[in-house]
Structure formats: C-alpha cells, structure tokens
Design a protein around this motif. Sequence first.
Motif, mmCIF file in Angstrom:
data_model
loop_
_atom_site.group_PDB
_atom_site.id
_atom_site.type_symbol
_atom_site.label_atom_id
_atom_site.label_comp_id
_atom_site.label_asym_id
_atom_site.label_seq_id
_atom_site.Cartn_x
_atom_site.Cartn_y
_atom_site.Cartn_z
ATOM 1 N N UNK A 241 0.604 -1.167 0.050
ATOM 2 C CA UNK A 241 -0.062 -0.013 0.058
ATOM 3 C C UNK A 241 0.932 1.314 -0.048
ATOM 4 N N UNK A 242 0.365 2.210 -0.577
ATOM 5 C CA UNK A 242 1.137 3.560 -0.608
ATOM 6 C C UNK A 242 0.289 4.538 0.140
ATOM 7 N N UNK A 243 1.115 5.275 0.996
ATOM 8 C CA UNK A 243 0.415 5.975 1.914
ATOM 9 C C UNK A 243 1.069 7.595 1.546
ATOM 10 N N UNK A 244 0.061 8.683 1.478
ATOM 11 C CA UNK A 244 0.525 9.974 1.054
ATOM 12 C C UNK A 244 0.563 10.767 2.799
ATOM 13 N N UNK A 245 1.654 11.144 3.298
ATOM 14 C CA UNK A 245 1.797 11.794 4.280
ATOM 15 C C UNK A 245 1.590 13.224 4.429
ATOM 16 N N UNK A 246 2.202 13.674 3.172
ATOM 17 C CA UNK A 246 1.927 15.309 2.980
ATOM 18 C C UNK A 246 0.786 15.480 2.057
ATOM 19 N N UNK A 247 -0.290 15.574 2.088
ATOM 20 C CA UNK A 247 -1.091 15.562 1.095
ATOM 21 C C UNK A 247 -1.276 16.822 0.075
ATOM 22 N N UNK A 248 -0.662 17.969 0.516
ATOM 23 C CA UNK A 248 -0.761 18.860 -0.112
ATOM 24 C C UNK A 248 0.294 19.119 -1.309
ATOM 25 N N UNK A 249 1.274 18.262 -1.019
ATOM 26 C CA UNK A 249 2.386 18.380 -2.241
ATOM 27 C C UNK A 249 1.808 17.490 -3.551
ATOM 28 N N UNK A 250 1.625 16.475 -3.585
ATOM 29 C CA UNK A 250 1.037 16.020 -4.818
ATOM 30 C C UNK A 250 -0.114 16.727 -5.664
ATOM 31 N N UNK A 251 -1.014 17.373 -4.751
ATOM 32 C CA UNK A 251 -2.140 18.251 -5.059
ATOM 33 C C UNK A 251 -1.418 19.529 -6.013
ATOM 34 N N UNK A 252 -0.559 20.140 -5.455
ATOM 35 C CA UNK A 252 0.187 21.131 -5.850
ATOM 36 C C UNK A 252 0.933 20.665 -7.312
ATOM 37 N N UNK A 253 1.388 19.743 -6.971
ATOM 38 C CA UNK A 253 2.393 19.245 -8.305
ATOM 39 C C UNK A 253 1.479 18.828 -9.379
ATOM 40 N N UNK A 254 0.330 18.318 -9.205
ATOM 41 C CA UNK A 254 -0.596 17.852 -10.544
ATOM 42 C C UNK A 254 -1.373 19.162 -10.827
ATOM 43 N N UNK A 255 -1.511 20.129 -10.247
ATOM 44 C CA UNK A 255 -1.847 21.342 -10.807
ATOM 45 C C UNK A 255 -0.816 22.111 -11.620
ATOM 46 N N UNK A 256 0.250 22.235 -10.883
ATOM 47 C CA UNK A 256 1.232 22.739 -12.114
ATOM 48 C C UNK A 256 1.369 21.984 -13.169
ATOM 49 N N UNK A 257 1.336 20.805 -13.111
ATOM 50 C CA UNK A 257 1.553 19.926 -14.306
ATOM 51 C C UNK A 257 0.457 20.290 -15.157
ATOM 52 N N UNK A 258 -0.752 20.311 -14.961
ATOM 53 C CA UNK A 258 -2.173 20.255 -15.574
ATOM 54 C C UNK A 258 -1.957 21.698 -16.419
ATOM 55 N N UNK A 259 -1.369 22.691 -15.648
ATOM 56 C CA UNK A 259 -1.442 24.113 -16.468
ATOM 57 C C UNK A 259 -0.113 24.193 -17.361
ATOM 58 N N UNK A 260 0.786 23.262 -17.343
ATOM 59 C CA UNK A 260 2.002 23.006 -18.340
ATOM 60 C C UNK A 260 1.436 22.269 -19.371
ATOM 61 N N UNK A 261 0.567 21.170 -19.227
ATOM 62 C CA UNK A 261 0.081 20.628 -20.297
ATOM 63 C C UNK A 261 -1.062 21.305 -21.268
ATOM 64 N N UNK A 262 -1.758 22.251 -20.446
ATOM 65 C CA UNK A 262 -2.684 22.880 -21.213
ATOM 66 C C UNK A 262 -1.774 24.035 -22.258
ATOM 67 N N UNK A 263 -0.753 24.388 -22.180
ATOM 68 C CA UNK A 263 0.083 25.208 -22.943
ATOM 69 C C UNK A 263 0.107 24.832 -24.294
ATOM 70 N N UNK A 264 0.056 25.943 -25.316
ATOM 71 C CA UNK A 264 0.356 25.622 -26.922
ATOM 72 C C UNK A 264 1.870 25.356 -26.845
ATOM 73 N N UNK A 265 2.425 25.097 -27.831
ATOM 74 C CA UNK A 265 3.990 24.839 -27.991
ATOM 75 C C UNK A 265 4.554 26.190 -27.916
ATOM 76 N N UNK A 266 4.049 27.137 -28.544
ATOM 77 C CA UNK A 266 4.304 28.705 -28.119
ATOM 78 C C UNK A 266 4.759 29.200 -26.695
ATOM 79 N N UNK A 267 3.438 28.665 -26.045
ATOM 80 C CA UNK A 267 3.445 28.997 -24.583
ATOM 81 C C UNK A 267 4.429 28.213 -23.827
#
Length: 398
Positions: A241-267
């Motif tokens: 089993x995998x346990x997340x001890x500090x839940x804020x970190x993965x949430x923030x990481x995913x939010x940043x990655x989601x913004x990166x993925x939404x960008x056009x090549x030029x952006x």
Amino acid sequence: MPTMKLRFPLLTAALSLATLAPLSPVLAGGAGTPAAKPVTADAQTTKVVTAANAFLNTLSATQKNAVLFAWSDTTQRKNWSNFPLGGPGANRKGVRWGELNAAQRAALMTLLGTVLSPSGVDMVKGQMLADDLIRATDQGQGPAGAGGPPASGGARTTAGPAAPPAAAPAGGPPAGNRPQVSFGSEYYFVSFVGTPSATSPWMLQFGGHHLAINATVVGPNITLSPSLTGGEPIKVSFNTQTYTLVPNVPVEAQAAFALLQSLTPAQRTKAVVSTTRTDLVLGPGQDGKTLQPEGLPGRAMTAAQKTQFLVLIKDRLGILNADDLAAKMSVIQKNLDQTYFAWFGPTTSAGAAYHRVTGPSVIIEFSPQANDGDPANHLHNMYRDPTNEYGAAWTTLK
C-alpha cells in the motif's frame, strides 16, 4: 511514482498517526509597536487571539518565558530553517513539541486550527509524521543535518532503524559521519514574537525540519509570508500500500503539471525556462532578495489557463484559513496578468520539476530534491509576498 519502502515494526503505529490523531504543533505571536493605523481584530482573528491566549494559559512560568519574544526581536522573527535541529543555521528557540503535555498540545492544535485551514493542519501533521519516520529509519550516513545524500552519494537508507548508540542524544540519528541532528516531531518549536492582541501586531511561529510557519497577525489581517513547507518523505509504501503523508504536495504538483500540459507549443517555449531542475532561491536567509519574473505571464494565457493558474496558486496558499485566504486571492487575481509561471526540469510528469510563480504580491517556489532518489518525495517549497514580508505592509517593523 516510485515511493520509499519502509520496513520496521513501528510503521503500523506511525501510520496510524496519519489518520490525524493528536500529533501536531502550531504557532503563536506577540504584541509590540503600534501598527501604522489603529486596527481591531475581526471575528476570525478574535478566534486566533482567544486560542493563542488559551494556549499560553496552559504553560508554566518557565515555558512562557521561553516562548515569548519582544515584537522588536528581529533575530527571532527571522529564526527559521528547513534543516533539522542541529543542522546548519537551525537553532530554533521557543518551546518544543516534545516538552508539551497532552493538554498543552491540544491547546496548540486548537490555535493552529484557527490560523490555518483544515488542509493546512493536515499538512503540518503530515510533515511531523514524515520526520518521525526519518527518525525511525535514518542511519546517520548523510552530511550535516541537511536531510541530504549519504556520504557515499547513494539514496538515504530506509531498510530499517539501527539501534542508536548510547551516546546519541534523544531523538537524534545514530552517529555516522554527520554531526548530531535531531529528527522527529518532538523537535518542532512554537514561539511568539510579541504578545497575542486584537489591536497590536504579533507573530506566531511554528517550525521544524522542512517546516517554518510564520503567521503575522495585525488586527483583522493574517499573512503567512514568508513560510516554508514541503517535507520528506511525501509518500511511503508498506505492505503493497502507498500512503500519502503530506497531501498538499501531490495536489500542487498535479495542478502545476495540468497548467503546463494546457499550454500551446509557443506558450510552453516561454514557460519552460530550462529542462534542468533548479534549487530553492528564496529560502531561509534570503529575506529582501529580488527575484525577476521569468516564464509565461498571465496576460498571455487563455481564460481557462488563467483559471488553472489560480487553482495552482490557491493550492499552495490554501493552508491559510478561508477568511484571510479570500482576501489574499482577491489581490492575486487582480494582478494575474502580471504574474508569471515558470518551469525548470523534465516536462513528462508531475512532481519532479521545479516550478515558480512570480507576481507583484506572490512568489511561490516548488523545489524537488533529488538527493534521496525520487525528487518528488523530498520537497523544499516557499511562499512569499514581496509587498508584505512579516506583515511589513501593516505595521512598523524594527
């Protein structure tokens, strides 16, 4: 994502704390010079002041003397670090969590719950738990308390705790080639700079390894600038089993990655400053340092991307209570066109790259550390408001 595997008898008991049993610390502040304009606490900060005084009333005279500092004490105001006690520059003062009895800890937790949001409280508990796991598994092979790599250059060993030598101080790791440092929740400190007040400025500090909460309270206003968060390990694996001890970190990481993925090549060309991860820039000891904006500005984003950008920012600032968070987010949203998103590191997954938000009233750094194997499992993160460090916009600091 690879996670740290722990194998030791106390893990089951330790993980039970992840259900947020009473294992948490908090902060409190103090009075002093008058604010620039007379101010009075609102309902939220009245709760904070009441909780702070209730906590102070549980302390002995000796503890009160140790926990209270003058508002003019700039040395204590800036006395925070990401290192464990005994590491470079980590000489925390105040009262240790390990010195508090059950009633005092409960009162401190109540205070923490008035300053922070529920997710903020969970974050603090998770970071303390993570440090308890380091204490139980670290075998003292790394250099001076940095939570850094072992001298051999490999990952920190987590095969299970060795019995500490008789000479090791309580809570410290076994003696390797590293000076004695103190891991674990009992080495997190609470202190007040000034005295809790509804009208005069004061500051609540709580911190330990990978955590420095600096909450300045001035009448109806609370700021957490500057504050350091992060943690290690963020996740652990046990019995498949995998346990997340500090839940804020993965949430923030995913939010940043989601913004990166939404960008056009030029952006993306503008946002990705480097494919090499960089380290924390505005950490401990860097007060007053100027950081020039880099990356993609909000004005170059679509409406949907701006919404995602605000989600990312709120994921970090959301450790603050809802009342004060709303006021802060309103200012950030007004300045969003002049706020920049920058990415340093690999672009194929969340959590392993450094990202930065730089705006007129907000600076956020998310800094993975690669010295323990998985960068996403060891974070040094910062939040600063360059217009209001330590509440300077609301009061006269000496």
